[in-house]
Design a protein around this motif. Structure first.
Motif, PDB file in Angstrom:
ATOM      1  N   GLY A 157     -38.559 -69.488  -5.490  1.00  0.00           N
ATOM      2  CA  GLY A 157     -39.293 -68.955  -4.422  1.00  0.00           C
ATOM      3  C   GLY A 157     -38.703 -68.601  -3.059  1.00  0.00           C
ATOM      4  O   GLY A 157     -39.032 -67.682  -2.416  1.00  0.00           O
ATOM      5  N   ALA A 158     -37.790 -69.495  -2.728  1.00  0.00           N
ATOM      6  CA  ALA A 158     -36.949 -69.184  -1.635  1.00  0.00           C
ATOM      7  C   ALA A 158     -36.216 -67.882  -1.622  1.00  0.00           C
ATOM      8  O   ALA A 158     -36.028 -67.213  -0.673  1.00  0.00           O
ATOM      9  CB  ALA A 158     -35.947 -70.392  -1.233  1.00  0.00           C
ATOM     10  N   SER A 159     -35.550 -67.594  -2.817  1.00  0.00           N
ATOM     11  CA  SER A 159     -35.226 -66.455  -3.096  1.00  0.00           C
ATOM     12  C   SER A 159     -35.957 -65.115  -2.928  1.00  0.00           C
ATOM     13  O   SER A 159     -35.729 -64.106  -2.293  1.00  0.00           O
ATOM     14  CB  SER A 159     -34.453 -66.117  -4.525  1.00  0.00           C
ATOM     15  OG  SER A 159     -33.333 -67.239  -4.606  1.00  0.00           O
ATOM     16  N   VAL A 160     -37.151 -65.249  -3.431  1.00  0.00           N
ATOM     17  CA  VAL A 160     -38.179 -64.154  -3.177  1.00  0.00           C
ATOM     18  C   VAL A 160     -38.610 -64.059  -1.722  1.00  0.00           C
ATOM     19  O   VAL A 160     -38.645 -63.075  -1.255  1.00  0.00           O
ATOM     20  CB  VAL A 160     -39.279 -64.499  -4.140  1.00  0.00           C
ATOM     21  CG1 VAL A 160     -40.448 -63.717  -3.978  1.00  0.00           C
ATOM     22  CG2 VAL A 160     -39.089 -64.367  -5.663  1.00  0.00           C
ATOM     23  N   LEU A 161     -38.832 -65.080  -1.176  1.00  0.00           N
ATOM     24  CA  LEU A 161     -39.033 -65.153   0.503  1.00  0.00           C
ATOM     25  C   LEU A 161     -37.982 -64.461   1.312  1.00  0.00           C
ATOM     26  O   LEU A 161     -38.215 -63.532   1.972  1.00  0.00           O
ATOM     27  CB  LEU A 161     -39.384 -66.364   0.709  1.00  0.00           C
ATOM     28  CG  LEU A 161     -39.759 -66.787   2.397  1.00  0.00           C
ATOM     29  CD1 LEU A 161     -40.803 -65.961   2.664  1.00  0.00           C
ATOM     30  CD2 LEU A 161     -39.600 -68.039   2.788  1.00  0.00           C
ATOM     31  N   GLY A 162     -36.680 -64.901   0.864  1.00  0.00           N
ATOM     32  CA  GLY A 162     -35.631 -64.489   1.460  1.00  0.00           C
ATOM     33  C   GLY A 162     -35.537 -62.804   1.388  1.00  0.00           C
ATOM     34  O   GLY A 162     -35.333 -61.894   2.313  1.00  0.00           O
TER      35      GLY A 162
ATOM     36  N   ALA B  47     -38.049 -60.973   0.708  1.00  0.00           N
ATOM     37  CA  ALA B  47     -39.139 -60.106   1.390  1.00  0.00           C
ATOM     38  C   ALA B  47     -38.964 -60.079   2.711  1.00  0.00           C
ATOM     39  O   ALA B  47     -38.987 -59.076   3.603  1.00  0.00           O
ATOM     40  CB  ALA B  47     -40.455 -60.955   1.405  1.00  0.00           C
ATOM     41  N   ILE B  48     -38.094 -61.069   3.232  1.00  0.00           N
ATOM     42  CA  ILE B  48     -37.686 -61.095   4.848  1.00  0.00           C
ATOM     43  C   ILE B  48     -36.632 -60.129   5.146  1.00  0.00           C
ATOM     44  O   ILE B  48     -36.812 -59.302   6.085  1.00  0.00           O
ATOM     45  CB  ILE B  48     -37.172 -62.511   5.258  1.00  0.00           C
ATOM     46  CG1 ILE B  48     -38.475 -63.472   5.282  1.00  0.00           C
ATOM     47  CG2 ILE B  48     -36.611 -62.382   6.460  1.00  0.00           C
ATOM     48  CD1 ILE B  48     -37.838 -64.803   5.330  1.00  0.00           C
TER      49      ILE B  48
ATOM     50  N   GLY C 281     -32.853 -62.957   6.405  1.00  0.00           N
ATOM     51  CA  GLY C 281     -33.487 -62.726   5.020  1.00  0.00           C
ATOM     52  C   GLY C 281     -32.276 -62.843   3.841  1.00  0.00           C
ATOM     53  O   GLY C 281     -32.524 -63.509   2.606  1.00  0.00           O
TER      54      GLY C 281
END
Length: 85
Positions: A45-50, A52-53, A18
């Protein structure tokens, strides 16, 4: 339940994955030109997903530490138990 047990054991790896996704996303946001809005949104979006992970991995690491602490406390409680007669 097997998935939760697996993530408890490998929570640190999930955290690092993440964090890597978060860093790559932030670097992409900084390097993409402001005119390329679609790429910027995808990188955000990828940063937010990272992130969250990373948080989910951190929660699993904390759950694993808490489980070890409970086991150790139960062992100490049993060691100091004196039967009443």
């Amino acid at each position: 339940m097997k998935a939760i047990a697996y993530f408890k054991e490998n929570g640190f790896i999930l955290m690092m994955v993440g964090f890597a996704i978060l860093i790559i996303g932030l670097i992409t946001v900084m390097s993409v030109s402001p005119a390329n809005v679609a790429a910027r949104y995808a990188a955000i979006g990828a940063s937010v997903l990272g992130f969250a992970i990373y948080i989910v991995g951190r929660i699993f690491v904390a759950m694993k530490k808490n489980q070890k602490r409970k086991i150790r406390k139960n062992d100490e409680d049993e060691a100091h138990f004196e039967p009443k007669s």
